[in-house]
Design a protein around this motif. Structure first.
Motif, PDB file in Angstrom:
ATOM      1  N   TRP A   1      10.736  10.164   2.540  1.00 42.85           N
ATOM      2  CA  TRP A   1       9.620  10.694   1.577  1.00 42.85           C
ATOM      3  C   TRP A   1       8.750   8.909   1.575  1.00 42.85           C
ATOM      4  O   TRP A   1       9.631   7.972   1.728  1.00 42.85           O
ATOM      5  CB  TRP A   1      10.517  10.746   0.054  1.00 42.85           C
ATOM      6  CG  TRP A   1      10.597  12.676  -0.039  1.00 42.85           C
ATOM      7  CD1 TRP A   1      11.174  13.217   0.528  1.00 42.85           C
ATOM      8  CD2 TRP A   1       9.876  13.311  -0.382  1.00 42.85           C
ATOM      9  NE1 TRP A   1      11.607  14.652  -0.043  1.00 42.85           N
ATOM     10  CE2 TRP A   1      10.476  14.424  -0.567  1.00 42.85           C
ATOM     11  CE3 TRP A   1       8.039  12.984  -0.394  1.00 42.85           C
ATOM     12  CZ2 TRP A   1       9.260  15.767  -1.237  1.00 42.85           C
ATOM     13  CZ3 TRP A   1       7.466  14.289  -1.847  1.00 42.85           C
ATOM     14  CH2 TRP A   1       8.411  15.499  -1.564  1.00 42.85           C
ATOM     15  N   ARG A   2       8.026   9.085   0.809  1.00 44.57           N
ATOM     16  CA  ARG A   2       7.118   7.836   1.141  1.00 44.57           C
ATOM     17  C   ARG A   2       6.299   7.452  -0.705  1.00 44.57           C
ATOM     18  O   ARG A   2       6.438   8.902  -1.061  1.00 44.57           O
ATOM     19  CB  ARG A   2       5.792   7.705   1.557  1.00 44.57           C
ATOM     20  CG  ARG A   2       6.434   8.245   3.271  1.00 44.57           C
ATOM     21  CD  ARG A   2       7.379   6.942   3.522  1.00 44.57           C
ATOM     22  NE  ARG A   2       7.383   7.829   5.503  1.00 44.57           N
ATOM     23  CZ  ARG A   2       6.983   7.123   6.413  1.00 44.57           C
ATOM     24  NH1 ARG A   2       5.529   6.160   6.386  1.00 44.57           N
ATOM     25  NH2 ARG A   2       7.006   7.573   7.457  1.00 44.57           N
TER      26      ARG A   2
ATOM     27  N   TYR B   1      -0.019   6.594  -7.765  1.00 40.61           N
ATOM     28  CA  TYR B   1       0.304   6.995  -6.797  1.00 40.61           C
ATOM     29  C   TYR B   1       0.884   7.480  -6.660  1.00 40.61           C
ATOM     30  O   TYR B   1       0.672   9.011  -7.791  1.00 40.61           O
ATOM     31  CB  TYR B   1       1.735   5.500  -7.204  1.00 40.61           C
ATOM     32  CG  TYR B   1       1.870   4.049  -7.322  1.00 40.61           C
ATOM     33  CD1 TYR B   1       1.793   3.373  -6.059  1.00 40.61           C
ATOM     34  CD2 TYR B   1       1.270   3.760  -8.343  1.00 40.61           C
ATOM     35  CE1 TYR B   1       1.675   1.988  -5.484  1.00 40.61           C
ATOM     36  CE2 TYR B   1       1.616   2.571  -8.661  1.00 40.61           C
ATOM     37  CZ  TYR B   1       1.227   1.531  -7.018  1.00 40.61           C
ATOM     38  OH  TYR B   1       1.296   0.348  -6.825  1.00 40.61           O
ATOM     39  N   LEU B   2       1.046   8.815  -5.532  1.00 40.16           N
ATOM     40  CA  LEU B   2       1.665   9.299  -4.910  1.00 40.16           C
ATOM     41  C   LEU B   2       3.011   9.922  -4.496  1.00 40.16           C
ATOM     42  O   LEU B   2       3.070   8.700  -3.580  1.00 40.16           O
ATOM     43  CB  LEU B   2       0.888  10.672  -4.660  1.00 40.16           C
ATOM     44  CG  LEU B   2      -0.073  10.252  -3.235  1.00 40.16           C
ATOM     45  CD1 LEU B   2      -0.575  12.051  -3.230  1.00 40.16           C
ATOM     46  CD2 LEU B   2      -1.015   9.504  -2.856  1.00 40.16           C
ATOM     47  N   ALA B   3       4.031  10.758  -4.562  1.00 41.31           N
ATOM     48  CA  ALA B   3       5.660  10.257  -4.000  1.00 41.31           C
ATOM     49  C   ALA B   3       4.236  11.457  -2.801  1.00 41.31           C
ATOM     50  O   ALA B   3       4.183  12.814  -2.709  1.00 41.31           O
ATOM     51  CB  ALA B   3       6.227  11.650  -3.986  1.00 41.31           C
ATOM     52  N   VAL B   4       5.162  11.586  -0.974  1.00 42.51           N
ATOM     53  CA  VAL B   4       4.575  11.689   0.455  1.00 42.51           C
ATOM     54  C   VAL B   4       5.601  12.191   0.393  1.00 42.51           C
ATOM     55  O   VAL B   4       6.893  11.420   1.092  1.00 42.51           O
ATOM     56  CB  VAL B   4       3.281  11.206   0.824  1.00 42.51           C
ATOM     57  CG1 VAL B   4       2.832  11.793   2.394  1.00 42.51           C
ATOM     58  CG2 VAL B   4       1.942  11.025  -0.348  1.00 42.51           C
TER      59      VAL B   4
ATOM     60  N   ALA C   1       0.583  -1.429  -0.046  1.00 40.82           N
ATOM     61  CA  ALA C   1      -0.067   0.451   0.330  1.00 40.82           C
ATOM     62  C   ALA C   1       0.839   1.296  -0.190  1.00 40.82           C
ATOM     63  O   ALA C   1       0.381   2.207  -0.239  1.00 40.82           O
ATOM     64  CB  ALA C   1      -1.052  -0.125   1.699  1.00 40.82           C
ATOM     65  N   ASP C   2       2.248   0.791   0.885  1.00 48.82           N
ATOM     66  CA  ASP C   2       2.834   1.830   0.482  1.00 48.82           C
ATOM     67  C   ASP C   2       5.113   2.238   1.247  1.00 48.82           C
ATOM     68  O   ASP C   2       4.537   0.570   1.362  1.00 48.82           O
ATOM     69  CB  ASP C   2       2.854   3.351   1.361  1.00 48.82           C
ATOM     70  CG  ASP C   2       2.934   2.786   3.254  1.00 48.82           C
ATOM     71  OD1 ASP C   2       1.851   1.718   3.691  1.00 48.82           O
ATOM     72  OD2 ASP C   2       3.333   3.647   4.242  1.00 48.82           O
ATOM     73  N   GLU C   3       5.228   2.889   1.206  1.00 47.00           N
ATOM     74  CA  GLU C   3       6.552   2.002   1.365  1.00 47.00           C
ATOM     75  C   GLU C   3       7.272   3.481   1.777  1.00 47.00           C
ATOM     76  O   GLU C   3       6.968   5.127   0.551  1.00 47.00           O
ATOM     77  CB  GLU C   3       7.432   1.854  -0.545  1.00 47.00           C
ATOM     78  CG  GLU C   3       9.042   1.121  -0.480  1.00 47.00           C
ATOM     79  CD  GLU C   3       9.338   0.184   0.744  1.00 47.00           C
ATOM     80  OE1 GLU C   3       9.097   0.788   2.360  1.00 47.00           O
ATOM     81  OE2 GLU C   3       9.485  -1.245   0.623  1.00 47.00           O
ATOM     82  N   ARG C   4       8.373   3.363   2.354  1.00 39.98           N
ATOM     83  CA  ARG C   4       9.498   4.713   2.903  1.00 39.98           C
ATOM     84  C   ARG C   4      10.112   4.382   1.072  1.00 39.98           C
ATOM     85  O   ARG C   4      11.039   3.478   0.840  1.00 39.98           O
ATOM     86  CB  ARG C   4      10.126   3.978   3.992  1.00 39.98           C
ATOM     87  CG  ARG C   4       9.268   4.754   4.969  1.00 39.98           C
ATOM     88  CD  ARG C   4       9.868   3.627   6.290  1.00 39.98           C
ATOM     89  NE  ARG C   4       8.652   4.084   7.892  1.00 39.98           N
ATOM     90  CZ  ARG C   4       8.539   2.840   8.208  1.00 39.98           C
ATOM     91  NH1 ARG C   4       8.717   1.570   7.398  1.00 39.98           N
ATOM     92  NH2 ARG C   4       7.435   2.879   8.645  1.00 39.98           N
ATOM     93  N   TRP C   5      11.208   5.692   0.807  1.00 43.02           N
ATOM     94  CA  TRP C   5      12.184   5.804  -0.175  1.00 43.02           C
ATOM     95  C   TRP C   5      13.866   5.524   0.170  1.00 43.02           C
ATOM     96  O   TRP C   5      14.305   6.307   0.557  1.00 43.02           O
ATOM     97  CB  TRP C   5      11.492   6.894  -1.154  1.00 43.02           C
ATOM     98  CG  TRP C   5      12.231   6.840  -2.550  1.00 43.02           C
ATOM     99  CD1 TRP C   5      13.254   7.020  -3.613  1.00 43.02           C
ATOM    100  CD2 TRP C   5      11.676   6.323  -3.364  1.00 43.02           C
ATOM    101  NE1 TRP C   5      13.539   7.095  -4.026  1.00 43.02           N
ATOM    102  CE2 TRP C   5      12.203   6.524  -4.626  1.00 43.02           C
ATOM    103  CE3 TRP C   5      10.077   5.962  -3.646  1.00 43.02           C
ATOM    104  CZ2 TRP C   5      11.501   5.730  -5.411  1.00 43.02           C
ATOM    105  CZ3 TRP C   5       9.810   4.689  -4.490  1.00 43.02           C
ATOM    106  CH2 TRP C   5      10.129   4.781  -5.593  1.00 43.02           C
TER     107      TRP C   5
ATOM    108  N   GLU D   1      15.131  10.327  -6.465  1.00 40.23           N
ATOM    109  CA  GLU D   1      14.405  10.710  -5.615  1.00 40.23           C
ATOM    110  C   GLU D   1      12.822  10.164  -5.571  1.00 40.23           C
ATOM    111  O   GLU D   1      12.099   9.422  -6.747  1.00 40.23           O
ATOM    112  CB  GLU D   1      13.637  12.366  -5.723  1.00 40.23           C
ATOM    113  CG  GLU D   1      14.711  13.221  -5.690  1.00 40.23           C
ATOM    114  CD  GLU D   1      15.925  13.027  -4.203  1.00 40.23           C
ATOM    115  OE1 GLU D   1      14.409  12.889  -3.460  1.00 40.23           O
ATOM    116  OE2 GLU D   1      16.504  13.401  -4.469  1.00 40.23           O
ATOM    117  N   ALA D   2      11.642   9.948  -4.418  1.00 41.04           N
ATOM    118  CA  ALA D   2      10.224   9.487  -4.700  1.00 41.04           C
ATOM    119  C   ALA D   2       9.332   9.912  -5.556  1.00 41.04           C
ATOM    120  O   ALA D   2       8.900   9.434  -6.743  1.00 41.04           O
ATOM    121  CB  ALA D   2       9.057   9.951  -3.093  1.00 41.04           C
TER     122      ALA D   2
END
Length: 228
Positions: free
Chosen positions: A171-172, A160-163, A66-70, A106-107
């Motif tokens: 960043w995620r 998806y989006l970078a957060v 569902a999400d990941e740390r960069w 970069e994410a």
């Protein structure tokens, strides 16, 4: 919201893993493949260990996040690392894994590859397992991030989006709300009284930007799976 409560985390892990395996088998039977989208953190580790031993044709299951740390997949903060160590072993070692962290530095630069790789994951997702933070975030849809408006926008054009959370490191990469909701079965997996109190607060309010989990609960049939 449907709720399934177990006496303790051990029983939850045993019973919930059987439920997930059954839904994945249903997807395989109906479509030849099934998809499982999972979240990181410590809470699901015991569940993943049980699920990894499920009698299932794992070669027909696609697992993603569902999400990941960069961060590199070798970093202890990596959700991919945790999933590989606790889920993608034993019988489940045969599953296909689609990670989110890619070669982009970069994410923000990595979003396009994540979007391209999404075609490898059967959709709608058969099973989505979400967690929730003490601030009411889910996936990496953080209330403190500048990107929260995009993440909760049902018309946001990318899945998806970078957060960048203001209250957490790294960043995620995160599935958007619309992409998360493109799931046949959505579970919110929580343990402990503290998380239950956070959920009760979320259920008592309306502001999705204050507690993004509300956006999921408002728009989808979600089953809470909880143990003290």
């Amino acid at each position: 919201m449907k709720q399934t409560t177990y006496t303790d985390a051990k029983v939850l892990n045993q019973q919930f893993s059987k439920r997930i395996a059954g839904l994945l088998q249903e997807g395989i039977d109906n479509h030849g493949q099934a998809s499982l989208i999972v979240s990181g953190g410590r809470t699901p580790q015991g569940l993943f260990a049980c699920l990894s031993e499920a009698e299932l044709d794992w070669s027909k299951v696609v697992v993603s996040l569902a999400d990941e740390r960069w961060v590199p997949a070798t970093d202890d903060a990596s959700n991919e690392k945790m999933v590989r160590e606790h889920l993608l072993k034993g019988k489940a070692a045969r599953a296909q894994f689609v990670g989110l962290k890619n070669a982009a530095t970069e994410a923000q630069q990595g979003v396009a590859d994540c979007v391209a790789n999404l075609r490898e994951i059967p959709q709608p997702f058969d099973v989505l397992i979400l967690g929730m933070g003490e601030d009411g975030h889910t996936a990496s849809l953080f209330p403190c991030s500048k990107q929260i408006g995009q993440g909760l926008d049902m018309d946001y054009p990318r899945p998806y989006l970078a957060v960048q959370p203001a209250t957490a490191p790294n960043w995620r990469m995160s599935l958007s709300l619309a992409a998360l909701l493109n799931s046949k079965h959505i579970f919110l997996h929580l343990t402990g009284d503290a998380k239950r109190a956070v959920l009760d607060k979320a259920l008592a309010g309306e502001d999705e930007f204050e507690m993004p989990i509300r956006a999921v609960l408002k728009r989808a049939e979600v089953e809470l799976v909880w143990a003290p």
